[in-house]
Motif scaffolding. Structure first.
Motif, short mmCIF file in Angstrom:
data_model
loop_
_atom_site.label_atom_id
_atom_site.label_comp_id
_atom_site.label_asym_id
_atom_site.label_seq_id
_atom_site.Cartn_x
_atom_site.Cartn_y
_atom_site.Cartn_z
N ALA A 166 4.03 18.21 14.05
CA ALA A 166 4.81 18.06 12.82
C ALA A 166 5.40 16.65 12.75
O ALA A 166 5.46 16.03 11.68
CB ALA A 166 5.92 19.11 12.77
N THR A 167 5.85 16.13 13.90
CA THR A 167 6.41 14.79 13.92
C THR A 167 5.33 13.75 13.61
O THR A 167 5.60 12.76 12.92
CB THR A 167 7.03 14.46 15.29
N ILE A 168 4.12 13.97 14.14
CA ILE A 168 3.02 13.06 13.83
C ILE A 168 2.80 13.04 12.31
O ILE A 168 2.68 11.97 11.70
CB ILE A 168 1.74 13.50 14.57
N ALA A 169 2.80 14.22 11.70
CA ALA A 169 2.63 14.31 10.25
C ALA A 169 3.77 13.60 9.52
O ALA A 169 3.56 12.90 8.53
CB ALA A 169 2.53 15.77 9.82
N LEU A 170 5.00 13.75 10.05
CA LEU A 170 6.14 13.07 9.42
C LEU A 170 5.95 11.55 9.48
O LEU A 170 6.26 10.83 8.53
CB LEU A 170 7.44 13.45 10.12
N GLY A 171 5.45 11.07 10.61
CA GLY A 171 5.17 9.64 10.75
C GLY A 171 4.17 9.19 9.71
O GLY A 171 4.33 8.14 9.07
N MET A 172 3.12 9.99 9.51
CA MET A 172 2.11 9.66 8.51
C MET A 172 2.74 9.55 7.13
O MET A 172 2.52 8.58 6.40
CB MET A 172 1.04 10.76 8.48
N PHE A 173 3.55 10.55 6.79
CA PHE A 173 4.14 10.56 5.45
C PHE A 173 5.22 9.50 5.32
O PHE A 173 5.45 8.98 4.22
CB PHE A 173 4.67 11.96 5.11
N GLY A 174 5.88 9.16 6.42
CA GLY A 174 6.87 8.09 6.38
C GLY A 174 6.22 6.78 5.93
O GLY A 174 6.68 6.11 5.01
N ILE A 175 5.10 6.46 6.60
CA ILE A 175 4.38 5.23 6.25
C ILE A 175 3.83 5.32 4.82
O ILE A 175 3.92 4.38 4.02
CB ILE A 175 3.24 4.99 7.25
N TYR A 176 3.31 6.49 4.50
CA TYR A 176 2.72 6.70 3.18
C TYR A 176 3.75 6.49 2.07
O TYR A 176 3.50 5.78 1.09
CB TYR A 176 2.13 8.12 3.12
N LEU A 177 4.93 7.11 2.25
CA LEU A 177 5.95 7.01 1.21
C LEU A 177 6.48 5.58 1.10
O LEU A 177 6.68 5.07 0.00
CB LEU A 177 7.10 7.97 1.51
N ALA A 178 6.68 4.94 2.24
CA ALA A 178 7.19 3.56 2.22
C ALA A 178 6.19 2.65 1.52
O ALA A 178 6.58 1.75 0.76
CB ALA A 178 7.44 3.07 3.64
N PHE A 179 4.91 2.92 1.76
CA PHE A 179 3.89 2.05 1.18
C PHE A 179 3.66 2.34 -0.30
O PHE A 179 3.75 1.46 -1.15
CB PHE A 179 2.58 2.19 1.96
N THR A 180 3.37 3.60 -0.64
CA THR A 180 3.05 3.91 -2.04
C THR A 180 4.29 3.94 -2.90
O THR A 180 4.25 3.60 -4.08
CB THR A 180 2.30 5.25 -2.17
N GLY A 181 5.42 4.38 -2.34
CA GLY A 181 6.63 4.49 -3.13
C GLY A 181 7.36 3.17 -3.28
O GLY A 181 7.77 2.78 -4.38
N LEU A 182 7.52 2.45 -2.16
CA LEU A 182 8.35 1.26 -2.17
C LEU A 182 7.54 -0.03 -1.99
O LEU A 182 8.11 -1.12 -1.98
CB LEU A 182 9.40 1.35 -1.06
N GLY A 183 6.24 0.14 -1.78
CA GLY A 183 5.40 -1.04 -1.61
C GLY A 183 5.65 -1.81 -0.34
O GLY A 183 5.41 -3.01 -0.26
N MET A 184 6.16 -1.13 0.67
CA MET A 184 6.46 -1.83 1.93
C MET A 184 5.21 -1.97 2.78
O MET A 184 4.34 -1.11 2.80
CB MET A 184 7.53 -1.07 2.72
N ASN A 185 5.14 -3.05 3.54
CA ASN A 185 4.03 -3.27 4.46
C ASN A 185 4.10 -2.22 5.58
O ASN A 185 5.13 -2.09 6.24
CB ASN A 185 4.14 -4.68 5.05
#
Lengths: 286, 323, 253
Positions: free
Chosen positions: A42-61
């Motif tokens: 579950a934590t691995i999945a959270l890491g995936m979505f963390g990066i995903y949200l930061a990138f698609t939502g906020l445009g972060m590298n």
């Protein structure tokens, strides 16, 4: 054929670094508190979505987001330890197994409600790197590099800081560390946090080159177990080497048989190693 | 005490029978039958797992592989050879027993968490293997042709026959669970659970006892698998080997109280009804998994003995009934 | 091997990593006797028990029990041959009742009783060790002295030919020790041969027919309690203070 093999081996090894750090997290937690952490996926999945949200939502590298992800997941891990694990840390091992699984269910349940189970990917392409016959994507190279840096930092932490040394002491001999007053709740909690952090970083890195769903962590978690057993449970460096072995297998086996046989071989290997060398390929013989 | 004079056994059998007979009195009989099929199946899976987890103290994350393998072998006989259901069920039972025996000889040498880890690996290995095994239809699985049901007087009749078979089987599982718990064999298993080294010093042949417990706990899911997939009409690797389902069964055993006959029965029934409620409630539908997880966490942290175990501790007078 | 030697230990050696836990231990135990085993902490006493009953088989040497070579047998096979033991650190089956603990002893030993008969034996044995009133309590709820008795009862219930007792008196108060000594003597009188490890010297010296002394895994002396108490090597290696030996014999320690 040789070129193809070298290329797939390289691909596999790069992947192995990333698998390796997730497994290191499992291994660290097992070593320090004899807990098989079933919330790792579950934590691995959270890491995936963390990066995903930061990138698609906020445009972060994605790569610059990693330190942020690390800090957040460290805190999350400490929180999980105190809420779900601390109370049953001395109970029979089934309790911690199921407590962490319950955390897994809660995270996945909420995650599914928010994100559904449709596949996502982080669309952040950096192109490929070619060296002779080998062509690999930059995403994999950077992920492997990041994983190597994380490993290096982890070792510096474990060997050079007071807290790190305490963690190793508990891992070596819990009874003695308890007598010396080292095995405090905070040391355990911090170890759990570190393990969680490694899982999240690994997930974040995987997200940069593989598509994923909220359920994807489960598969990587099982790979983590395989790697831990390869490298010896409770031995973080062994976990990295186990990761490389597994990565290499995933790279090479498809050259000889259908890809779908890879997991069969992986799990059979896993069970055989558990039986003949429960301390891992690197561990001492019992 | 003679088994038929033990009120605890009667209570467990009566509750099982009441669940089994519910569809006969319900207004919407086919709906009640489907609902109770799921409940009885869970009772059977949980009670058989309890022989390993509750009596012997070995946590098995791969209980569902016996359900899957038995189901697959039975289904293969049903669909390819048009074997009668009882032959398929027998084949499912034998397959599960044989696999458990061979597997047990190998992995039961592992203790504690190592055994648990190995069973996770085996669950995944079995699923990946069946996905690649062409006679069983590979990743898409197999489907029963409709005319197979004709031999049972049509699909509707076949569903009822399967249901009645499941009711009888579940009663049998409860009886076996009770007989094991109160037997010398069961005493040996519980000694192993409490302290395996001390048990061996007392003369308990732990490797054999564990292997037979594993075989016994595997036979029943083998048969349940055949009944379930016969009723379903199709089988695929994802349904047959869900690690998630193995863990749900563990949760049921914990919820009711492991090591008891009545515990897993109550745990399975409560869990399935709760799940059913969460699935139809618009509020909980989306987060049913999270709610179940929270429930599990609360049990582990605060009621580790499970519902029935807690009742036994709180009201010692009830112990005669809650075995 | 003469018929009345129940246990013969021949040149038994055991090594753990760099530590020679037992080297070349040899002795005979005649049927019906009590043989005491003493030595400083870490002398290898419990290791010797483990080598005899198969927990850690010895690397060298043989163990003969009732004329049979049992070297390397699994503990359950040794138990089924009629050898029972207690543990220095009590090993109760915590979540089972006292009665069930003792029944398990009767069920799975060499007599292999069914449950009904095992229950009768367990009741007799519990009466004998004075735990009859606590038969329905969970073993985990007993205090240390009671757990020691339970440990003994469980071993006795198997009606062994040979009983290995590992510090059954440790942690008991003087009154409890006196009671337990009587129990041990009664067991011997019932025809059970006993090999006993004990730190409570006067008690050991009083019950033993012969005594063996181990030091760093080596057997440094064997003889009657008087001989042992007067053996200068023993006094030097183990007792340190010669006066202690005299006190010991008078039962002051």
């Amino acid at each position: 054929m040789i070129d193809f093999l070298i290329a797939s081996l390289t691909d596999g090894l790069l992947l192995g670094f990333v698998y390796g750090i997730a497994a290191m997290g499992l291994s660290l937690i097992w070593g320090v508190m004899r807990v098989i952490n079933l919330s790792h996926g579950a934590t691995i999945a959270l890491g995936m979505f963390g990066i995903y949200l930061a990138f698609t939502g906020l445009g972060m590298n994605p790569y610059l987001t990693l330190p942020l992800l690390a800090a957040a997941s460290l805190l999350l891990g400490i929180l999980v330890y105190f809420v779900a694990v601390h109370r049953v840390i001395d109970a029979p091992y089934l309790s911690t197994l199921l407590a962490t699984f319950a955390v897994n269910m809660i995270v996945i349940g909420i995650g599914t409600a928010i994100f559904t189970t449709s596949p996502r990917n982080v669309d952040f392409s950096l192109g490929s790197l070619s060296l002779g016959p080998i062509t690999v994507t930059w995403a994999r190279v950077l992920a492997a590099l990041a994983a190597a840096v994380v490993t290096g930092l982890l070792y510096l932490f474990l060997y050079r800081t007071r807290l790190g040394k305490s963690i190793r002491a508990v891992s070596n001999n819990k009874a003695a560390a308890e007598l010396m007053g080292i095995a405090t709740s905070w040391v355990l909690a911090f170890s759990f946090g570190l393990g969680t952090m490694l899982a999240a970083i690994s997930g974040g890195l995987i997200a940069t080159f593989f598509p994923f769903t909220i359920l994807a962590g489960g598969g990587y978690q099982v790979k983590g177990f395989v790697i831990c057993v390869l490298g010896g449970l409770g031995n973080p460096l062994g976990a990295l080497i186990g990761g490389l072995i597994l990565g290499a297998m995933e790279g090479i086996i498809p050259a000889f048989m259908e890809t779908s046989w890879v997991p069969v071989l992986e799990f059979i290997l896993f069970v055989i190693i558990l039986l003949v060398r429960p301390t891992g390929l690197l561990g001492s013989k019992t | 005490m003679k088994p038929w004079r033990d009120p605890g056994l009667w209570l467990s059998l009566l509750v099982t029978a009441a669940i089994g007979l519910w569809p006969a009195v319900a207004a919407n009989k086919p709906y009640a039958r489907e609902m109770m099929f799921t409940v009885l199946m869970s009772v059977g899976l949980a009670s058989s797992l309890n022989i390993m987890q509750g009596y012997t103290g070995y946590v098995n994350f791969g209980h569902i592989i016996f359900f899957g393998l038995g189901g697959y072998v039975g289904f293969y006989l049903l669909s390819v050879y048009h074997a009668p259901l009882y032959v398929a069920a027998l084949a499912g039972a034998l397959t599960a027993a044989l696999v458990a025996f061979l597997l047990g000889k190998a992995i039961l040498r592992l203790r504690g968490a190592y055994f648990a880890l190995a069973t996770i690996g085996i669950n995944e290995a079995a699923r990946s293997f069946v996905k690649n095994f062409d006679p069983f239809g590979g990743p898409t699985g197999m489907t029963l042709k409709f005319h197979v049901y004709q031999a049972y007087g049509g699909a509707n009749q076949a569903l009822w026959i399967t249901y009645i078979a499941l009711v009888v089987l579940t009663l049998l599982i409860i009886l076996v669970s009770y007989l094991v718990k109160t037997s010398k064999f069961g005493l040996g298993l519980m000694a192993i659970r409490e302290n395996e080294d001390a048990a061996e010093v007392m003369g308990i042949v732990a490797p054999d006892a564990k292997t037979w417990a594993y075989v016994l706990s595997a036979v029943f899911p083998g048969i349940i698998g055949v009944l379930f997939f016969f009723k379903n009409g199709n089988i695929e690797p994802g349904d047959a080997f869900r690690l998630q389902q193995s863990i749900e069964v563990i949760v049921m055993v914990m919820l009711g109280g492991q090591g008891l006959v009545f515990g897993p029965l109550v745990g399975a029934a409560v869990y399935q009804r709760l799940r059913g409620y969460l699935l139809v409630s618009p509020l909980f539908k989306n987060i049913q998994l999270a709610v179940a997880g929270l429930l599990l966490l609360i049990i582990i942290l605060f009621v580790p003995a499970g519902l029935i175990g807690w009742l036994r501790g709180r009201f010692p007078r009830l112990r005669r009934w809650l075995v | 091997m003469s018929a009345d030697i129940i246990l013969r230990v021949e040149n038994v050696s055991k090594r753990f990593g760099g530590l020679q836990a037992l080297s070349d231990v040899t002795f005979d135990l005649p049927r019906g006797q009590i043989l005491g085993l003493i030595g400083p902490n870490g002398a290898g006493k419990t290791t010797l028990f483990n080598a005899i009953n198969g927990i850690y088989p010895p690397e060298e040497g043989r163990v003969l029990f009732n004329g049979q070579d049992i070297t390397g047998w699994k503990p359950y096979r040794v138990a089924k041959a009629g050898l029972a033991r207690t543990h220095q650190i009590v090993q109760p089956l915590n979540d089972l009742t006292v009665l069930e603990n003792v029944m398990a002893g009767a069920c799975f030993g060499h007599e292999n009783h069914p449950l009904g008969r095992a229950r009768e034996i367990a009741d007799e044995v519990l009466e004998f060790v004075g735990l009859a009133e606590r038969r329905d309590l969970l073993a985990g709820s007993l205090n240390v002295a009671q757990k020691k008795r339970l440990e003994l009862a469980r071993a006795l219930a198997s009606h062994p030919y040979l009983l290995l007792l590992d510090e059954v008196l440790a942690g008991l108060n003087p009154a409890e020790i006196a009671e337990m000594v009587q129990v041990v003597l009664k067991i011997r009188d019932q025809g059970v041969t006993i090999l006993i490890i004990e730190h409570v010297m006067h008690a050991l010296m009083n019950v033993s027919d012969r005594v063996i002394v181990l030091d760093y895994g080596k057997q440094i002396a064997e003889g009657t309690p008087e001989e042992i108490a007067n053996n200068p090597r023993v006094i030097e290696a183990y007792l340190g203070d010669p006066k202690l030996a005299e006190k010991m014999l008078r039962g002051e320690v």
